[in-house]
Design a protein around this motif. Sequence first.
Motif, mmCIF file in Angstrom:
data_model
loop_
_atom_site.group_PDB
_atom_site.id
_atom_site.type_symbol
_atom_site.label_atom_id
_atom_site.label_comp_id
_atom_site.label_asym_id
_atom_site.label_seq_id
_atom_site.Cartn_x
_atom_site.Cartn_y
_atom_site.Cartn_z
ATOM 1 N N ILE A 168 -2.764 6.660 -17.857
ATOM 2 C CA ILE A 168 -2.179 7.818 -17.189
ATOM 3 C C ILE A 168 -0.849 8.168 -17.858
ATOM 4 O O ILE A 168 -0.110 7.281 -18.308
ATOM 5 C CB ILE A 168 -1.978 7.543 -15.676
ATOM 6 N N ASP B 48 -10.674 5.925 -12.120
ATOM 7 C CA ASP B 48 -10.147 6.910 -11.175
ATOM 8 C C ASP B 48 -9.206 6.307 -10.141
ATOM 9 O O ASP B 48 -8.737 7.019 -9.246
ATOM 10 C CB ASP B 48 -11.297 7.598 -10.437
ATOM 11 N N THR C 130 -3.072 7.418 -9.692
ATOM 12 C CA THR C 130 -2.595 8.795 -9.569
ATOM 13 C C THR C 130 -1.083 8.849 -9.727
ATOM 14 O O THR C 130 -0.381 7.853 -9.502
ATOM 15 C CB THR C 130 -3.006 9.397 -8.211
ATOM 16 N N ASN C 131 -0.590 10.019 -10.111
ATOM 17 C CA ASN C 131 0.852 10.280 -10.141
ATOM 18 C C ASN C 131 1.305 10.826 -8.799
ATOM 19 O O ASN C 131 0.606 11.632 -8.171
ATOM 20 C CB ASN C 131 1.186 11.302 -11.230
ATOM 21 N N THR C 132 2.490 10.407 -8.350
ATOM 22 C CA THR C 132 3.101 10.904 -7.120
ATOM 23 C C THR C 132 4.596 11.078 -7.368
ATOM 24 O O THR C 132 5.123 10.602 -8.383
ATOM 25 C CB THR C 132 2.909 9.916 -5.948
ATOM 26 N N TRP D 70 -1.598 2.856 -7.949
ATOM 27 C CA TRP D 70 -2.954 2.481 -8.342
ATOM 28 C C TRP D 70 -3.425 1.259 -7.556
ATOM 29 O O TRP D 70 -2.641 0.564 -6.910
ATOM 30 C CB TRP D 70 -3.023 2.208 -9.840
ATOM 31 N N SER E 171 -11.372 5.666 -5.929
ATOM 32 C CA SER E 171 -10.734 6.919 -6.344
ATOM 33 C C SER E 171 -9.394 7.064 -5.628
ATOM 34 O O SER E 171 -9.330 6.948 -4.400
ATOM 35 C CB SER E 171 -11.649 8.105 -6.006
ATOM 36 N N VAL F 195 -6.082 9.674 -5.251
ATOM 37 C CA VAL F 195 -5.640 11.033 -5.544
ATOM 38 C C VAL F 195 -4.430 11.356 -4.679
ATOM 39 O O VAL F 195 -4.336 10.895 -3.527
ATOM 40 C CB VAL F 195 -6.776 12.054 -5.298
ATOM 41 N N TYR F 196 -3.503 12.125 -5.237
ATOM 42 C CA TYR F 196 -2.323 12.564 -4.485
ATOM 43 C C TYR F 196 -2.558 13.965 -3.948
ATOM 44 O O TYR F 196 -2.827 14.899 -4.710
ATOM 45 C CB TYR F 196 -1.077 12.539 -5.369
ATOM 46 N N VAL G 152 -1.305 10.047 -0.231
ATOM 47 C CA VAL G 152 -2.154 9.443 -1.250
ATOM 48 C C VAL G 152 -3.448 9.016 -0.569
ATOM 49 O O VAL G 152 -3.419 8.286 0.430
ATOM 50 C CB VAL G 152 -1.474 8.230 -1.914
ATOM 51 N N PHE H 157 -10.499 14.696 -5.833
ATOM 52 C CA PHE H 157 -9.396 15.125 -6.684
ATOM 53 C C PHE H 157 -8.704 16.320 -6.034
ATOM 54 O O PHE H 157 -9.185 16.878 -5.052
ATOM 55 C CB PHE H 157 -9.895 15.496 -8.080
ATOM 56 N N GLU H 158 -7.548 16.709 -6.594
ATOM 57 C CA GLU H 158 -6.835 17.881 -6.111
ATOM 58 C C GLU H 158 -7.337 19.100 -6.871
ATOM 59 O O GLU H 158 -7.311 19.134 -8.094
ATOM 60 C CB GLU H 158 -5.331 17.713 -6.282
#
Length: 397
Positions: free
Chosen positions: A108, A149, A152-154, A160, A198, A200-201, A208, A252-253
Amino acid sequence: RFTHTSTASTVSFANIGDISLMANNVNKIAAAPLVSSFTEITDAPIAKIIVENGGYILAFNYRNGSDTIPDGWWSSDLYNYTVWNPLPANLASNGRLTESSGEIVTAISFNDRVLAFKNGSTYVGSFTDTISKWTWAILDETIGCVGIDAITNTPLGVIWVSNNDINLYDSNRVSSIGAGVKYWFQRNINSAFIHKTSVVYDSTNKNVIISFCSKSSSGELDKSLVFRIEDGRWGIMGEGSFPSGITAAVIFEHVLGDTTINDVSTPIDSLTETFDSLAFKGGQKVLGAFSIDGNLYTLTGVPSASWFMLNVNGQSNRYLNIHSVTPIWLSRPTTSYAKLFYSDFPGPDMLSAGQANQFLGRYNFHKRARYHQITIYTEGDFTIYDIEYNFSNGGNR
């Protein structure tokens, strides 16, 4: 960044400007200019994972000709995703992460660096200079990531899932954020499908969402943990997190299309959608899910029957009389009722004391016990701000 794992293949996407790039672990990395089809890049390797950072496209776990390099990384030239052959005249480069064993399972981009993960270790890399190009260091020798998957970035940093915890990297260090839920998570996840987890943010709601395959799952994402980044609190979405008939493969977003109410030529009186319909919220970010039926779904519908469980209240050395519970709604559900569970001993085996409908804003109960726990059942959309309890002392024992 968006990746998707199925039983057949892995697909990883990255963007540089208005160019989309795709790696599928079968063909060479492919590129697609805006509204065009993907075309393989002649000079590029085959890769399982790709990310973009500072104008470079980085590929991980790659193949080049007959060479398979599962612990390898490969960077394109700066702002030139078509040039991959490392030469003195360009900034393309490649190498391996060999300080720990295993293949690279995900990566990432984070600020001016890239994190790469094996199952049991974490690396951090950054572009150093035109001579050294990319340099890498092992960030943690014991913490890795469970799947492509599961990261994620936040605004807090990178979050993770590792084999035994839920982790955060804030650009300074790796720390645990899963102390309150990691044992519950380990008891409930199906270890055979942990690689499908998975993360996701949800930037709209600042949550999250960690979706995973439960013990009863056959490989579908059917349960989720929710982490609120504003206060560090956790929640659970149980089986049935997704509507009947939708088997989520990845979450996902999703950015909605660019239509707004100003683009509608139909007379207002004849519109079938309401003004706040998603059909007119062009550019808004919402949670989405790809189902194994091949369709994209947005997780924005009005809730049907749902419930949420409050914390257990009580002490081992005294009794409490519970009289009522009052939810402070910012917006009320269509219907709601509450159930009371109680016990004189700590542990999961609590007895039911019946249910109560809301009366004058309260759910009224009258029960004496050491421990009490309330579950509220609702239908329809709602927003809740707080919960007020009405207890009295039931005596010591």
